[in-house]
Design an enzyme around this catalytic site. Sequence first.
Site, mmCIF file in Angstrom:
data_model
loop_
_atom_site.group_PDB
_atom_site.id
_atom_site.type_symbol
_atom_site.label_atom_id
_atom_site.label_comp_id
_atom_site.label_asym_id
_atom_site.label_seq_id
_atom_site.Cartn_x
_atom_site.Cartn_y
_atom_site.Cartn_z
ATOM 1 N N GLY A 38 6.675 -3.946 -7.470
ATOM 2 C CA GLY A 38 6.079 -2.589 -6.371
ATOM 3 C C GLY A 38 4.969 -2.715 -6.713
ATOM 4 O O GLY A 38 5.143 -0.938 -6.362
ATOM 5 N N SER A 40 2.221 -1.900 -5.979
ATOM 6 C CA SER A 40 1.412 -2.313 -5.154
ATOM 7 C C SER A 40 1.052 -1.073 -4.900
ATOM 8 O O SER A 40 -0.350 -1.210 -3.256
ATOM 9 C CB SER A 40 0.852 -3.351 -4.409
ATOM 10 O OG SER A 40 2.437 -3.534 -3.898
ATOM 11 N N SER A 41 2.289 -0.382 -4.524
ATOM 12 C CA SER A 41 1.919 0.359 -3.314
ATOM 13 C C SER A 41 2.920 2.262 -4.081
ATOM 14 O O SER A 41 4.244 2.055 -4.882
ATOM 15 C CB SER A 41 2.790 0.310 -2.170
ATOM 16 O OG SER A 41 3.759 1.206 -0.752
ATOM 17 N N GLY A 42 3.015 3.247 -2.736
ATOM 18 C CA GLY A 42 4.112 4.551 -3.430
ATOM 19 C C GLY A 42 4.396 4.304 -4.548
ATOM 20 O O GLY A 42 3.338 4.740 -5.640
ATOM 21 N N ARG A 63 4.168 -8.550 -3.447
ATOM 22 C CA ARG A 63 3.867 -10.415 -2.221
ATOM 23 C C ARG A 63 2.623 -10.161 -1.862
ATOM 24 O O ARG A 63 1.517 -11.239 -1.998
ATOM 25 C CB ARG A 63 5.007 -10.219 -1.850
ATOM 26 C CG ARG A 63 6.780 -10.296 -1.850
ATOM 27 C CD ARG A 63 7.622 -10.026 -0.582
ATOM 28 N NE ARG A 63 7.335 -9.432 0.185
ATOM 29 C CZ ARG A 63 8.088 -8.280 1.080
ATOM 30 N NH1 ARG A 63 8.597 -9.147 1.255
ATOM 31 N NH2 ARG A 63 7.661 -7.141 1.754
ATOM 32 N N ASP A 92 7.380 -13.178 -4.716
ATOM 33 C CA ASP A 92 8.708 -12.765 -4.634
ATOM 34 C C ASP A 92 9.976 -12.567 -5.097
ATOM 35 O O ASP A 92 10.485 -13.161 -5.945
ATOM 36 C CB ASP A 92 9.330 -13.734 -2.867
ATOM 37 C CG ASP A 92 10.639 -13.283 -2.232
ATOM 38 O OD1 ASP A 92 11.068 -11.958 -3.316
ATOM 39 O OD2 ASP A 92 10.047 -12.986 -1.198
ATOM 40 N N TYR A 183 22.224 0.345 2.724
ATOM 41 C CA TYR A 183 21.315 0.363 1.410
ATOM 42 C C TYR A 183 21.805 1.596 0.301
ATOM 43 O O TYR A 183 21.419 1.293 -0.673
ATOM 44 C CB TYR A 183 19.960 1.855 1.825
ATOM 45 C CG TYR A 183 18.582 1.617 1.319
ATOM 46 C CD1 TYR A 183 18.396 1.576 0.833
ATOM 47 C CD2 TYR A 183 18.989 3.546 0.953
ATOM 48 C CE1 TYR A 183 16.757 2.138 -0.564
ATOM 49 C CE2 TYR A 183 17.839 4.278 -0.129
ATOM 50 C CZ TYR A 183 17.102 3.164 -0.658
ATOM 51 O OH TYR A 183 16.687 3.994 -1.577
ATOM 52 N N LYS A 187 22.131 0.565 -3.925
ATOM 53 C CA LYS A 187 21.256 1.367 -4.587
ATOM 54 C C LYS A 187 22.659 1.831 -5.216
ATOM 55 O O LYS A 187 23.079 2.301 -6.977
ATOM 56 C CB LYS A 187 21.137 2.458 -4.301
ATOM 57 C CG LYS A 187 19.752 2.382 -3.254
ATOM 58 C CD LYS A 187 18.065 1.552 -4.833
ATOM 59 C CE LYS A 187 17.127 1.524 -3.361
ATOM 60 N NZ LYS A 187 15.836 1.174 -4.693
HETATM 61 N N1 LIG Z 1 10.219 6.757 -0.656
HETATM 62 C C1 LIG Z 1 11.061 7.239 -0.994
HETATM 63 O O1 LIG Z 1 11.392 8.178 -0.605
HETATM 64 C C2 LIG Z 1 12.387 6.877 -1.675
HETATM 65 C C3 LIG Z 1 13.540 7.049 -1.713
HETATM 66 C C4 LIG Z 1 14.412 7.066 -2.775
HETATM 67 C C5 LIG Z 1 14.063 5.769 -3.471
HETATM 68 N N2 LIG Z 1 13.786 5.312 -3.208
HETATM 69 C C6 LIG Z 1 13.395 3.470 -3.799
HETATM 70 O O2 LIG Z 1 12.223 3.384 -4.503
HETATM 71 C C7 LIG Z 1 11.416 2.666 -4.565
HETATM 72 C C8 LIG Z 1 10.139 2.257 -4.487
HETATM 73 O O3 LIG Z 1 10.073 2.787 -3.084
HETATM 74 P P1 LIG Z 1 8.398 3.286 -2.109
HETATM 75 O O4 LIG Z 1 8.782 4.083 -1.700
HETATM 76 O O5 LIG Z 1 6.974 3.802 -3.349
HETATM 77 O O6 LIG Z 1 7.941 1.647 -1.781
HETATM 78 P P2 LIG Z 1 6.804 1.379 -1.011
HETATM 79 O O7 LIG Z 1 5.221 1.966 -0.708
HETATM 80 O O8 LIG Z 1 7.337 0.378 0.325
HETATM 81 O O9 LIG Z 1 6.047 0.031 -2.299
HETATM 82 C C9 LIG Z 1 7.339 -0.939 -2.436
HETATM 83 C C10 LIG Z 1 6.428 -2.136 -3.589
HETATM 84 O O10 LIG Z 1 7.645 -3.650 -2.786
HETATM 85 C C11 LIG Z 1 7.458 -3.891 -3.558
HETATM 86 N N3 LIG Z 1 8.179 -5.313 -2.666
HETATM 87 C C12 LIG Z 1 8.994 -5.527 -1.929
HETATM 88 N N4 LIG Z 1 9.385 -5.821 -1.366
HETATM 89 C C13 LIG Z 1 8.872 -7.588 -2.423
HETATM 90 C C14 LIG Z 1 9.882 -8.690 -3.103
HETATM 91 N N5 LIG Z 1 10.359 -9.025 -2.473
HETATM 92 N N6 LIG Z 1 8.894 -9.080 -3.855
HETATM 93 C C15 LIG Z 1 8.289 -7.707 -4.958
HETATM 94 N N7 LIG Z 1 7.672 -7.249 -4.468
HETATM 95 C C16 LIG Z 1 7.794 -6.577 -3.242
HETATM 96 C C17 LIG Z 1 5.935 -4.027 -2.050
HETATM 97 O O11 LIG Z 1 4.837 -4.894 -1.769
HETATM 98 P P3 LIG Z 1 4.323 -6.894 -0.514
HETATM 99 O O12 LIG Z 1 5.009 -5.610 0.318
HETATM 100 O O13 LIG Z 1 2.706 -7.006 -1.307
HETATM 101 O O14 LIG Z 1 5.987 -7.109 -1.439
HETATM 102 C C18 LIG Z 1 4.869 -2.912 -2.540
HETATM 103 O O15 LIG Z 1 4.828 -2.812 -3.766
HETATM 104 C C19 LIG Z 1 12.028 1.874 -4.235
HETATM 105 O O16 LIG Z 1 13.646 0.949 -4.919
HETATM 106 C C20 LIG Z 1 13.263 2.669 -2.807
HETATM 107 O O17 LIG Z 1 14.638 2.127 -1.976
HETATM 108 C C21 LIG Z 1 11.708 5.455 -2.666
#
Ligand SMILES: NC(=O)c1ccc[n+]([C@@H]2O[C@H](COP(=O)([O-])OP(=O)(O)OC[C@H]3O[C@@H](n4cnc5c(N)ncnc54)[C@H](OP(=O)(O)O)[C@@H]3O)[C@@H](O)[C@H]2O)c1
Length: 325
Positions: A38, A40-42, A63, A92, A183, A187
Amino acid sequence: MLFIMLLPVLLVTFLLKLYKDSITPKKTLRGKHICITGGSSGIGKSLAVLASQQGAHVTIIARNSTRLSAAILEISSERSSDEQEFVTVSLDCTDTNATHAKIKEIDDKRPIYMFVNCAGFATCGIFEEMTQADIKNLFDINYFATVNTLQALVPRMKQRKDGIVVITGSQGGLMGIYGYSIYASAKFALRGLAEVLKMELDCYNVSVTLSLPPDTDTPGFETENLTKPKETKLISEAAGLVDPQVVAQALLNDALNGKFFSSVGFESWLMTTLCVGMTPFQRYFDVIVQALTLGPIRLISSFYITNFQKIVIKCKEEREGAKDK
Ligand SMILES: NC(=O)c1ccc[n+]([C@@H]2O[C@H](COP(=O)([O-])OP(=O)(O)OC[C@H]3O[C@@H](n4cnc5c(N)ncnc54)[C@H](OP(=O)(O)O)[C@@H]3O)[C@@H](O)[C@H]2O)c1
């Protein structure tokens, strides 16, 4: 007499030193290999930028190849030396066989020192309306993808007797919030996994950190918002939104310090203290603080819970009122 007067000063100095020790990383990433799913983002991308600034070799996994290429340009532009290597892997992580093979391949090329599971997402909705596809996808990415990567890597880290594992959970993995049935289940499961791994890996000098981000301003969070029932939105609004850089910085410091829980902000601290349970601890100082504050925090939590229940009842009444008209 002088000693008694100096006592408060000594106490404050001691507490400040303990605090400083706890936020100053004991390990370093310089010259080491960090691999982030993950990335590539966030939050994952923010962490990769920090690792790049600190002189690490960085591999990011996701991915979508186009987003991976754009992210690695940004990440590598923050490098602190020309020796650093930056790699993207399109994978993936829910595909068990492909993930096992790829993680071993990455680790063969350059042993991974710190592995961060950050790939994940949330889809909300009331329990009975979650589809079979939603349920499968949420468990596949949040839980099974983490298991897939770690089963390939953990035996290697144990053999090397060196490594750091980070699992990204959520504040929603500590308490059940309306609309997060599936979800939150995934978690919560990660918390169990992290606690067991911590006990299994400590004696191999492999540390385990469970990151528990609050609502964080990422592309994933924007998508999640589209699925939130009104109740979930109103309950979450109370907590505000954090920058991914802040979450990534805390995650990195806590992982380098071998801390088990990594959280950000006062409310998250309240939650992690309240939910500390039988989690491992590093210092008796933390245990004493938890023992002294748990009771009052439980009292504070009752105000939050009552407020959340009021929101749920009000929304139900509004819906039923709208139906009757
Ligand atoms: N943002 C929040 O408010 C928040 C709060 C609590 C916990 N979290 C947790 O923190 C983590 C990151 O969240 P984020 O908000 O930063 O997410 P995000 O911006 O949506 O980034 C998600 C990343 O995961 C990759 N990904 C998704 N499905 C995948 C797969 N099957 N295989 C490999 N890579 C995959 C995506 O790239 P591709 O789509 O190109 O694969 C992307 O790089 C997650 O576990 C989320 O549950 C987030």
